[in-house]
Motif scaffolding. Sequence first.
Motif, PDB file in Angstrom:
ATOM      1  N   ALA A   1     -35.501   0.560 -46.145  1.00 44.36           N
ATOM      2  CA  ALA A   1     -36.583   1.523 -46.381  1.00 44.36           C
ATOM      3  C   ALA A   1     -36.019   2.886 -46.776  1.00 44.36           C
ATOM      4  O   ALA A   1     -36.627   3.606 -47.574  1.00 44.36           O
ATOM      5  CB  ALA A   1     -37.455   1.651 -45.131  1.00 44.36           C
ATOM      6  N   LEU A   2     -34.862   3.233 -46.227  1.00 48.68           N
ATOM      7  CA  LEU A   2     -34.245   4.513 -46.609  1.00 48.68           C
ATOM      8  C   LEU A   2     -33.828   4.483 -48.076  1.00 48.68           C
ATOM      9  O   LEU A   2     -33.958   5.482 -48.791  1.00 48.68           O
ATOM     10  CB  LEU A   2     -33.042   4.813 -45.713  1.00 48.68           C
ATOM     11  CG  LEU A   2     -33.382   5.138 -44.247  1.00 48.68           C
ATOM     12  CD1 LEU A   2     -32.120   5.133 -43.398  1.00 48.68           C
ATOM     13  CD2 LEU A   2     -34.094   6.481 -44.146  1.00 48.68           C
ATOM     14  N   ALA A   3     -33.334   3.332 -48.521  1.00 50.90           N
ATOM     15  CA  ALA A   3     -32.945   3.204 -49.929  1.00 50.90           C
ATOM     16  C   ALA A   3     -34.158   3.355 -50.841  1.00 50.90           C
ATOM     17  O   ALA A   3     -34.107   4.072 -51.843  1.00 50.90           O
ATOM     18  CB  ALA A   3     -32.271   1.852 -50.166  1.00 50.90           C
TER      19      ALA A   3
ATOM     20  N   LEU B   1     -34.773  -4.718 -38.418  1.00 42.64           N
ATOM     21  CA  LEU B   1     -33.644  -3.769 -38.400  1.00 42.64           C
ATOM     22  C   LEU B   1     -33.042  -3.614 -39.800  1.00 42.64           C
ATOM     23  O   LEU B   1     -32.663  -2.507 -40.195  1.00 42.64           O
ATOM     24  CB  LEU B   1     -32.582  -4.229 -37.399  1.00 42.64           C
ATOM     25  CG  LEU B   1     -33.032  -4.268 -35.929  1.00 42.64           C
ATOM     26  CD1 LEU B   1     -31.891  -4.747 -35.033  1.00 42.64           C
ATOM     27  CD2 LEU B   1     -33.554  -2.921 -35.460  1.00 42.64           C
TER      28      LEU B   1
ATOM     29  N   GLU C   1     -32.459   2.297 -34.529  1.00 45.26           N
ATOM     30  CA  GLU C   1     -31.671   1.928 -35.710  1.00 45.26           C
ATOM     31  C   GLU C   1     -32.075   2.799 -36.901  1.00 45.26           C
ATOM     32  O   GLU C   1     -31.225   3.299 -37.653  1.00 45.26           O
ATOM     33  CB  GLU C   1     -31.886   0.447 -36.038  1.00 45.26           C
ATOM     34  CG  GLU C   1     -31.079  -0.052 -37.215  1.00 45.26           C
ATOM     35  CD  GLU C   1     -29.917  -0.959 -36.824  1.00 45.26           C
ATOM     36  OE1 GLU C   1     -29.612  -1.071 -35.625  1.00 45.26           O
ATOM     37  OE2 GLU C   1     -29.320  -1.566 -37.739  1.00 45.26           O
ATOM     38  N   ALA C   2     -33.393   2.993 -37.057  1.00 43.15           N
ATOM     39  CA  ALA C   2     -33.877   3.748 -38.216  1.00 43.15           C
ATOM     40  C   ALA C   2     -33.519   5.232 -38.105  1.00 43.15           C
ATOM     41  O   ALA C   2     -33.116   5.859 -39.094  1.00 43.15           O
ATOM     42  CB  ALA C   2     -35.386   3.576 -38.347  1.00 43.15           C
TER      43      ALA C   2
ATOM     44  N   PHE D   1     -34.732  -3.913 -42.433  1.00 49.95           N
ATOM     45  CA  PHE D   1     -35.736  -3.110 -43.142  1.00 49.95           C
ATOM     46  C   PHE D   1     -35.550  -1.615 -42.870  1.00 49.95           C
ATOM     47  O   PHE D   1     -35.783  -0.778 -43.754  1.00 49.95           O
ATOM     48  CB  PHE D   1     -37.150  -3.546 -42.728  1.00 49.95           C
ATOM     49  CG  PHE D   1     -38.228  -2.759 -43.398  1.00 49.95           C
ATOM     50  CD1 PHE D   1     -38.568  -3.018 -44.725  1.00 49.95           C
ATOM     51  CD2 PHE D   1     -38.894  -1.741 -42.734  1.00 49.95           C
ATOM     52  CE1 PHE D   1     -39.553  -2.272 -45.363  1.00 49.95           C
ATOM     53  CE2 PHE D   1     -39.878  -0.991 -43.355  1.00 49.95           C
ATOM     54  CZ  PHE D   1     -40.212  -1.264 -44.680  1.00 49.95           C
ATOM     55  N   ALA D   2     -35.118  -1.276 -41.651  1.00 47.41           N
ATOM     56  CA  ALA D   2     -34.880   0.147 -41.332  1.00 47.41           C
ATOM     57  C   ALA D   2     -33.901   0.755 -42.323  1.00 47.41           C
ATOM     58  O   ALA D   2     -34.028   1.911 -42.711  1.00 47.41           O
ATOM     59  CB  ALA D   2     -34.363   0.278 -39.902  1.00 47.41           C
ATOM     60  N   HIS D   3     -32.897  -0.012 -42.727  1.00 38.28           N
ATOM     61  CA  HIS D   3     -31.904   0.480 -43.690  1.00 38.28           C
ATOM     62  C   HIS D   3     -32.475   0.470 -45.113  1.00 38.28           C
ATOM     63  O   HIS D   3     -32.326   1.438 -45.858  1.00 38.28           O
ATOM     64  CB  HIS D   3     -30.647  -0.390 -43.626  1.00 38.28           C
ATOM     65  CG  HIS D   3     -29.931  -0.288 -42.306  1.00 38.28           C
ATOM     66  ND1 HIS D   3     -28.873   0.549 -42.101  1.00 38.28           N
ATOM     67  CD2 HIS D   3     -30.135  -0.910 -41.118  1.00 38.28           C
ATOM     68  CE1 HIS D   3     -28.445   0.445 -40.851  1.00 38.28           C
ATOM     69  NE2 HIS D   3     -29.197  -0.445 -40.232  1.00 38.28           N
TER      70      HIS D   3
ATOM     71  N   ARG E   1     -25.879  -4.736 -41.574  1.00 44.67           N
ATOM     72  CA  ARG E   1     -27.179  -4.444 -42.183  1.00 44.67           C
ATOM     73  C   ARG E   1     -27.052  -3.306 -43.199  1.00 44.67           C
ATOM     74  O   ARG E   1     -27.666  -3.339 -44.270  1.00 44.67           O
ATOM     75  CB  ARG E   1     -28.198  -4.103 -41.087  1.00 44.67           C
ATOM     76  CG  ARG E   1     -28.553  -5.294 -40.213  1.00 44.67           C
ATOM     77  CD  ARG E   1     -29.657  -4.982 -39.226  1.00 44.67           C
ATOM     78  NE  ARG E   1     -29.239  -4.206 -38.078  1.00 44.67           N
ATOM     79  CZ  ARG E   1     -28.729  -4.724 -36.952  1.00 44.67           C
ATOM     80  NH1 ARG E   1     -28.554  -6.039 -36.843  1.00 44.67           N
ATOM     81  NH2 ARG E   1     -28.411  -3.949 -35.937  1.00 44.67           N
ATOM     82  N   ASP E   2     -26.231  -2.343 -42.875  1.00 45.92           N
ATOM     83  CA  ASP E   2     -25.990  -1.257 -43.824  1.00 45.92           C
ATOM     84  C   ASP E   2     -25.290  -1.789 -45.077  1.00 45.92           C
ATOM     85  O   ASP E   2     -25.604  -1.382 -46.197  1.00 45.92           O
ATOM     86  CB  ASP E   2     -25.130  -0.178 -43.160  1.00 45.92           C
ATOM     87  CG  ASP E   2     -24.709   0.900 -44.146  1.00 45.92           C
ATOM     88  OD1 ASP E   2     -25.591   1.558 -44.714  1.00 45.92           O
ATOM     89  OD2 ASP E   2     -23.496   1.062 -44.365  1.00 45.92           O
TER      90      ASP E   2
ATOM     91  N   THR F   1     -42.057   4.876 -43.298  1.00 45.64           N
ATOM     92  CA  THR F   1     -41.196   4.148 -42.363  1.00 45.64           C
ATOM     93  C   THR F   1     -40.497   5.105 -41.403  1.00 45.64           C
ATOM     94  O   THR F   1     -40.349   4.797 -40.210  1.00 45.64           O
ATOM     95  CB  THR F   1     -40.158   3.320 -43.142  1.00 45.64           C
ATOM     96  OG1 THR F   1     -40.859   2.420 -44.008  1.00 45.64           O
ATOM     97  CG2 THR F   1     -39.281   2.522 -42.194  1.00 45.64           C
TER      98      THR F   1
ATOM     99  N   ARG G   1     -27.722  -3.413 -47.387  1.00 43.32           N
ATOM    100  CA  ARG G   1     -28.424  -2.381 -48.165  1.00 43.32           C
ATOM    101  C   ARG G   1     -27.566  -1.943 -49.346  1.00 43.32           C
ATOM    102  O   ARG G   1     -28.068  -1.771 -50.465  1.00 43.32           O
ATOM    103  CB  ARG G   1     -28.731  -1.180 -47.273  1.00 43.32           C
ATOM    104  CG  ARG G   1     -29.187   0.039 -48.058  1.00 43.32           C
ATOM    105  CD  ARG G   1     -29.329   1.271 -47.183  1.00 43.32           C
ATOM    106  NE  ARG G   1     -29.558   2.471 -48.002  1.00 43.32           N
ATOM    107  CZ  ARG G   1     -29.677   3.701 -47.524  1.00 43.32           C
ATOM    108  NH1 ARG G   1     -29.595   3.912 -46.218  1.00 43.32           N
ATOM    109  NH2 ARG G   1     -29.877   4.728 -48.338  1.00 43.32           N
TER     110      ARG G   1
ATOM    111  N   PHE H   1     -36.004  -0.856 -33.061  1.00 45.26           N
ATOM    112  CA  PHE H   1     -36.206  -0.502 -34.471  1.00 45.26           C
ATOM    113  C   PHE H   1     -36.104   1.008 -34.671  1.00 45.26           C
ATOM    114  O   PHE H   1     -35.429   1.488 -35.601  1.00 45.26           O
ATOM    115  CB  PHE H   1     -37.575  -1.009 -34.945  1.00 45.26           C
ATOM    116  CG  PHE H   1     -37.966  -0.476 -36.286  1.00 45.26           C
ATOM    117  CD1 PHE H   1     -37.444  -1.034 -37.446  1.00 45.26           C
ATOM    118  CD2 PHE H   1     -38.827   0.624 -36.400  1.00 45.26           C
ATOM    119  CE1 PHE H   1     -37.781  -0.520 -38.696  1.00 45.26           C
ATOM    120  CE2 PHE H   1     -39.169   1.133 -37.641  1.00 45.26           C
ATOM    121  CZ  PHE H   1     -38.640   0.560 -38.791  1.00 45.26           C
TER     122      PHE H   1
ATOM    123  N   GLU I   1     -28.044   9.361 -43.308  1.00 48.52           N
ATOM    124  CA  GLU I   1     -28.447   9.564 -44.704  1.00 48.52           C
ATOM    125  C   GLU I   1     -28.053  10.975 -45.167  1.00 48.52           C
ATOM    126  O   GLU I   1     -27.529  11.162 -46.260  1.00 48.52           O
ATOM    127  CB  GLU I   1     -29.971   9.394 -44.799  1.00 48.52           C
ATOM    128  CG  GLU I   1     -30.476   9.001 -46.149  1.00 48.52           C
ATOM    129  CD  GLU I   1     -30.201   7.534 -46.452  1.00 48.52           C
ATOM    130  OE1 GLU I   1     -29.613   6.819 -45.620  1.00 48.52           O
ATOM    131  OE2 GLU I   1     -30.553   7.113 -47.559  1.00 48.52           O
TER     132      GLU I   1
END
Lengths: 395, 110
Positions: B81-83, B75, A334-335, B77-79, B25-26, A257, B29, A331, A342
Amino acid sequence: MQIGNQAFTAVQGEDVAFLGTRPIPAKPYYDPDWFEMEREAVFRRSWMHIGHVCELPESGSFIRRELEVLNASLLIVRGKDGQLRAFHNVCTHRGTQLVEEAQGKRPTFSCPYHMWTFGGDGALLSAPDFESFGLDKKDCALKQVALDVCAGMIFVHLGNNPPPLREWLGDLADQMETLPVARATTFSEYSYNIAANWKLTYDNFQENYHLRFIHPRSGRSACGPDNPFGYPKEYAFHDPHRTQTIWTNPDPQPTETIATAFARLAPRAMAEGLMEAPHGRKYFALFPSFFMLGTPLQNFVHVVYPISATQSRGVIRLYWVGEDANASERFGREAVMGVAREVHSEDIAVIEAGQRGLSSGALEHIHFQTQEALCRHLFNMVEAAVNAYRAEQTA
Amino acid sequence: MSLPAGFETLEPFVVTWVAHSASKRDALRTFQSAESRQAFYDAMKPLLVPALERLDTVPLAVHSVEENRLMLLTLSFAHVALAVEVQGPDETKHGINRQRLPISRAPADI
């Protein structure tokens, strides 16, 4: 020192020997008296980054910024003439703060207390029963602060007779002008409050020695068999600033991703010519507490704002050229913001643990190795500024 | 249907995972269970690229309500996916630290 095989050679100790190898006194990282000197010696004598021109797109646009280290609230305004100006957010009548909103758009600024009203150029336009003061309006303008712009970024200087910003930045100014931030029209932002000295906080972000221990998952792409610590390729010193050139991992293995997210940002970067960035692998560390990584797809700025000897506030922004062009870019942005956050999220607790240890007074000194040369350079610059200030005070 | 045709399998996730700011969104998550995150991740991952390709055919400003919901799912999912992909078993601990860095602005929110 050779790290791993021939593919990567870390910066050698002799390359940074001019910085010295002495243990560094621990007290400046927690002592309130030292911090009081830093306020005047470092922060009142430095240009400080506080915003970006894209936040003030039109005449009347304004932002309010707090600089706790100098007990200052600043009002930055784009005037009718299109010029950006910075003022103390302080009514010249009796000192009331003029503006509470963090940002907005107004043709004039009226003090809520007695309705003294100022223009975007800071001039006092009107005040009820003003004739009773026996004053001249031209003597009652808002107190102006030096402001200048480099690479779209707004800097202010609250001291006397500041040097021109570009002179202060030296050759780094032209380098930063080549980065996406110089053409940014919007940004992502997150921030943090931390129970730690500003130098201790800042140092965390100018050494990679900790990466493999604190970021074993999120920092995986920054390290490899050739370079297990993810050390930079190069350090450079531009007193009082410094830079490092980050290493490019030939096999970063991003998650699926994350790879998708960066790929979705590439078309714009290529179309805008951002990928051919001669300084895109450089980490700019501007004195006293500004960072910027100039990568074409993740150009971020991180500023550590001191609050007290053991409290700081960090603000991180990722700057973007153009509004979201389509769903893919939305997208990706945001990612990619999430990817940066992170990593930063993982640093806060360990920095605070360091502060607790230092504040205990258990240590007289701390130690920096070759790969922590940028931390040593920052201390050297701060110490020189404090010593010069002390000498002036006693002269 | 609340999503564009072809994305019916995501319907069960709309109620939980459509959120109108990066900060929300965060928070999803952080506060959804590991099982909830994994279920959304498993459903969304194979549809991410098709969803973006479908949404890219229409300017953002004229997305239909259904297209906007699908956008917001990508969007989130962007968060998530990191998890799942980055933090894995460390996600709970990471979430505690992450809450200390609130998101105040994202281009998608403007």
